[in-house]
Write an enzyme that holds these catalytic residues in place. Structure first.
Site, short mmCIF file in Angstrom:
data_model
loop_
_atom_site.label_atom_id
_atom_site.label_comp_id
_atom_site.label_asym_id
_atom_site.label_seq_id
_atom_site.Cartn_x
_atom_site.Cartn_y
_atom_site.Cartn_z
N LYS A 86 -68.58 12.41 14.11
CA LYS A 86 -67.98 11.90 15.35
C LYS A 86 -67.21 13.00 16.07
O LYS A 86 -67.26 13.11 17.29
CB LYS A 86 -67.08 10.71 15.03
CG LYS A 86 -67.84 9.47 14.57
CD LYS A 86 -66.94 8.26 14.41
CE LYS A 86 -65.97 8.39 13.28
NZ LYS A 86 -66.62 8.41 11.95
N CYS A 170 -54.55 -3.13 11.44
CA CYS A 170 -55.04 -2.14 10.48
C CYS A 170 -53.97 -1.49 9.62
O CYS A 170 -54.28 -1.07 8.50
CB CYS A 170 -55.88 -1.06 11.18
SG CYS A 170 -54.98 -0.11 12.42
N MET A 171 -52.73 -1.36 10.09
CA MET A 171 -51.77 -0.64 9.24
C MET A 171 -50.41 -1.32 9.14
O MET A 171 -49.47 -0.77 8.56
CB MET A 171 -51.61 0.82 9.70
CG MET A 171 -51.15 1.02 11.13
SD MET A 171 -49.38 0.89 11.30
CE MET A 171 -49.26 0.06 12.87
N MET A 339 -57.98 0.18 4.78
CA MET A 339 -58.15 -1.21 5.19
C MET A 339 -58.37 -2.18 4.03
O MET A 339 -58.02 -3.34 4.12
CB MET A 339 -59.31 -1.35 6.18
CG MET A 339 -59.11 -0.58 7.47
SD MET A 339 -57.59 -0.94 8.31
CE MET A 339 -56.63 0.52 7.97
N GLY A 376 -56.32 4.63 10.49
CA GLY A 376 -57.62 4.70 11.13
C GLY A 376 -57.63 5.14 12.57
O GLY A 376 -58.69 5.33 13.15
N GLN A 377 -56.44 5.31 13.20
CA GLN A 377 -56.39 5.68 14.61
C GLN A 377 -55.56 6.94 14.80
O GLN A 377 -54.66 7.23 14.02
CB GLN A 377 -55.81 4.52 15.43
CG GLN A 377 -56.66 3.25 15.36
CD GLN A 377 -56.16 2.19 16.32
OE1 GLN A 377 -56.46 2.21 17.51
NE2 GLN A 377 -55.40 1.24 15.81
#
Length: 783
Positions: A86, A170-171, A339, A376-377
């Protein structure tokens, strides 16, 4: 010992080679050219990657006002020149043919182009109907400045706390787990521990695909002859599993019992770190009452290997193996999770339990030994957690319930006393349920796509077409399709920005190219709306001196008209906002340096403090004497933000709790959802990259081979996945890159044409309010 009984040694060798291929999936995973070797004729600039929370550094090549090349940054310590698939195609994500380029407002059921002035007016008028019923739904992709402005606008100016990020999905469990154990959020360790450890344990984490650059550090060490034991605990075999020395497959939700069992064995054997526990730890029950060590021992008595093996499906031998690892004082262990732990109806408790294991064994605060929660971000940590863009929070670790914290924030912002509402706003699931019920009059969505990513979409997005949504984004999405106002946004190097990654590393970049058409920065969009409210006489947009609350001032203290695009676009508003935000970071010892320090660096891990020589120094490991400047001499380890003011962390007695929904006769399968290597979240950006789209064009459902044989399913057959909430038809993959356990199916959620979140449930952790995307009950029917 082989990773699973059905693999022959030859199979294992072949699959291990496949893992190495994961680490070399893209050309950028070879060593990139150094600056002096880069192609002539391009202007090269540094930036952090736009995708996951790893925070890889990239160098961006610009020519003729266009981004034409991306390389890994060899000077960035995170990735040392490596990128994943990516990251390699990051530049292409900006140039999809359907970029949003004009503001649009819905008229007569259709979105029609309007001027920016008209769009800003529509939003301001809607807010003025009832500012306390208007919310903002943001993102872990917000820059620090974007999150900070959103907080100041909503909480400081409008008196509304209805702001939450998609990071709640997510967190949030990682945040609450950290705070309840240590008294303050954010990881203590860093990526360097992966270079020092001799054991890695992943708790439901497929880092080969989700964090491949970090995985490559592990693979690289193995390839250089380092002996590193890798234990993978999960409910589904993944590409990470292929590299594991031991794979331990457990029944969903029983991770809680497994960790308690390991703790039970450490105590029973007497192999826990007695000195560490006596000096740095205290015990609490889930009722929040203090416990003695003997009471904690009694709590653990229910988690014998025999009982937990029967509950979890993990063998007694494997449970003994885990205890052996944590009993060995010489072993240096890194635990990783993401996750699989956080998206859990007891996500906070599982975070606590992993910390219990490291605290009990003393595998904490030493090079190569750390519990580490991955994100994840790109700025879930730097913006959502540190700036505090959550319904209950204020910047720098403060909370709206605290009168002291509200006053500090009002003073920093020069708000009128009492401007900040003491009542927490709606968390994400609650926010969208209240919106569906008509109890909010509008939500402004920025940098995220909730109409695809929320759980239980049929309920949470019910009546969406009848509600008022503003959406700021760069491409059409499932959410722009139901919006009343769509604002075209600048992204990544089309604007200035700062991100904060998973290891507390703050990274800055400058704008390098113009956004297409009339697309504009999200910071400017919010400043323009705030100024319009001010011009319309809304009192909340005036500070205690009667001046514009969100005023931007130059180095001489003179206000600039930053709400005007031609002024904003020529001035570095990010620098002003970042340096204003800095004052919030000291209270919880999350100190960041001035903006210009980051301009000259490739990222620094906070707390960043100036030493006696006037040099700004970063911190590798928190709470550790000699590394963390806030640890007092002689303390060794000091958990200086403990709520009891005793400098100790808490080991919590967290019992196993069954999930709210389990397979039964009507719905006999588990459903698990997640991501794939090629796509990121809902595929808004990666879906526009031809190479990534071709590599993974559409969603599918993984079925265990035995279940497939029983139902006479083959690759490509279609099945209907049905839950109590919805259904979805997908093609079957029987032996793909992942194999779920028997009785489970797995579906990725990136495909906007196949919304698996119409099937998922919205049950969430009662402490973090993070929903469980990893397990609900479904049945499957061949179509």
């Amino acid at each position: 010992m082989s990773i699973c009984t059905e693999l022959t040694r030859r199979d294992f060798i072949v699959q291990s080679a496949a893992v190495a291929a994961v680490a070399a999936l893209s050309p950028s995973l070879t060593k990139p050219a150094y600056a002096e070797d880069l192609p002539d004729g391009l202007a090269w600039h540094k930036a952090p990657c736009r995708f996951c929370g790893t925070g890889c550094g990239v160098i961006v090549g610009i020519k003729g006002g266009r981004l034409v090349a991306v390389q890994g940054d060899p000077q960035n310590e995170v990735n040392k020149g490596l990128l994943c698939a990516k990251g390699y195609y990051l530049g292409a994500a900006l140039y999809g043919r359907d970029r949003l380029t004009k503001p649009m407002v819905r008229k007569g059921g259709q979105l029609v182009p309007v001027t920016w002035d008209q769009a800003i007016d529509v939003i301001a008028d809607k807010i003025l109907e009832d500012p306390l019923k208007f919310g903002i739904y943001g993102s872990g992709q917000w820059t620090v400045a974007e999150g900070y402005v959103a907080m100041k606008l909503l909480k400081g100016g409008m008196g509304s706390n209805h702001i939450d990020p998609n990071a709640r999905l997510c967190m949030a469990s990682a945040v609450v787990g950290m705070i309840t154990t240590f008294g303050v959020d954010e990881p203590s360790g860093c990526y360097d521990d992966l270079d020092e450890c001799d054991t890695v344990i992943t708790w439901g984490n497929n880092w080969a695909e989700m964090h491949p650059v970090l995985f490559s550090r592990f693979i690289d060490r193995r390839n250089r002859g380092h002996k590193i034991t890798y234990i993978d605990l999960g409910t589904r075999k993944t590409r990470s599993t292929v590299a594991a020395d031991h794979y331990m497959e457990f029944v969903p939700q029983t991770d809680m019992a497994i960790i308690n069992c390991v703790c039970y064995q450490l105590v029973k054997r007497g192999s826990y770190d007695k000195k560490f526990v006596s000096k740095f730890v205290r015990f609490k029950g889930s009722d929040k009452k203090d416990m003695t060590f003997d009471q904690y021992t009694k709590f653990l008595a229910d988690y014998t290997p025999e009982k937990v093996s029967e509950l979890s499906g993990i063998s007694v031998a494997h449970l003994h193996l885990l205890a052996d690892v944590f009993s060995d004082a010489r072993r240096k262990v890194v635990s990783l999770w993401c996750m699989g732990v956080n998206q859990h109806t007891r996500g906070t408790w599982v975070n606590n339990l992993i910390y219990n294991l490291h605290l009990l064994s003393g595998k904490f605060g030493k090079p190569g030994s750390t519990p580490f929660s991955l994100t994840g971000q790109p700025s879930a940590c730097g913006t959502c957690r540190e700036v505090g863009t959550l319904a209950h929070a204020l910047p720098g670790g403060r909370v709206v319930k605290s009168a002291e914290h509200r006053k500090e924030t009002e003073d920093f912002w020069k708000c009128k006393p009492g401007a900040i509402n003491p009542k927490p706003g709606f968390h994400t699931v609650k926010m969208f349920k209240e919106m569906a019920a008509g109890n909010l009059n509008g939500i402004w969505v920025q940098v995220t796509n909730p109409a695809q990513s929320l759980p239980n979409l049929n309920e949470l997005m019910a009546n969406a077409s009848k509600r008022f949504f503003v959406v700021s984004d760069i491409y059409p999405t499932a959410t722009t399709r139901i919006a009343d106002v769509v604002l075209p946004s600048s992204t990544w190097v089309e604007k200035n920005g700062v991100f904060g990654n998973s290891e507390r590393r703050t990274q800055q970049w400058f704008k390098m190219i113009d956004a297409p058409g009339q697309a504009r920065d999200d910071v400017w969009q919010m400043l323009a709306v705030a100024r319009r409210l001010y011009d319309k006489g809304f009192a909340g947009m005036k500070d205690r001196n009667g001046e514009f609350l969100l005023a931007i001032r130059d180095d001489n203290g003179k206000e600039i008209e930053a709400w005007k695009w031609d002024v904003f676009s020529k001035f570095n508003v990010d620098k002003v906002l970042f340096n204003e935000y800095r004052q919030f970071t000291v209270k919880k010892h999350k100190d960041i340096a001035p903006y210009d320090v980051y301009v000259e660096s490739h990222g620094m891990r906070w707390p960043v403090v100036k030493d006696e020589d006037g040099v700004w120094r970063e911190t590798k490991r928190r709470f550790v004497e000699g590394e963390d400047p806030y640890v007092k001499p002689g303390k060794e380890i000091q958990f200086y933000m403990s709520k009891a003011k005793d400098d100790k962390a808490i080991i919590w007695a967290r019992p196993y709790v069954a999930p709210p929904e389990v397979p039964d006769n009507d719905y006999p399968f588990w459903l698990n959802t997640g991501r794939v290597l090629e796509h990121w979240h809902t595929g808004t950006m990666t879906g526009r990259v031809r190479e990534l789209k071709h590599a993974m064009p559409s969603a599918y459902v993984e079925v265990h081979p035995e279940d497939a044989d029983q139902m006479q399913l083959e690759d490509g057959d279609r099945i209907n996945i049905i839950s109590r909430r919805g259904s979805l038809i997908l093609p079957v993959v029987v032996r793909g890159r992942g194999i779920p356990q028997k009785g489970m199916v797995f579906v990725p959620f990136f495909d906007e044409t196949k919304l698996i979140n119409r099937v998922t449930l919205d049950a969430y952790c009662p402490m973090s309010k993070e929903p469980d995307y990893k397990k609900c009950a479904v049945r499957i029917e061949k179509v």
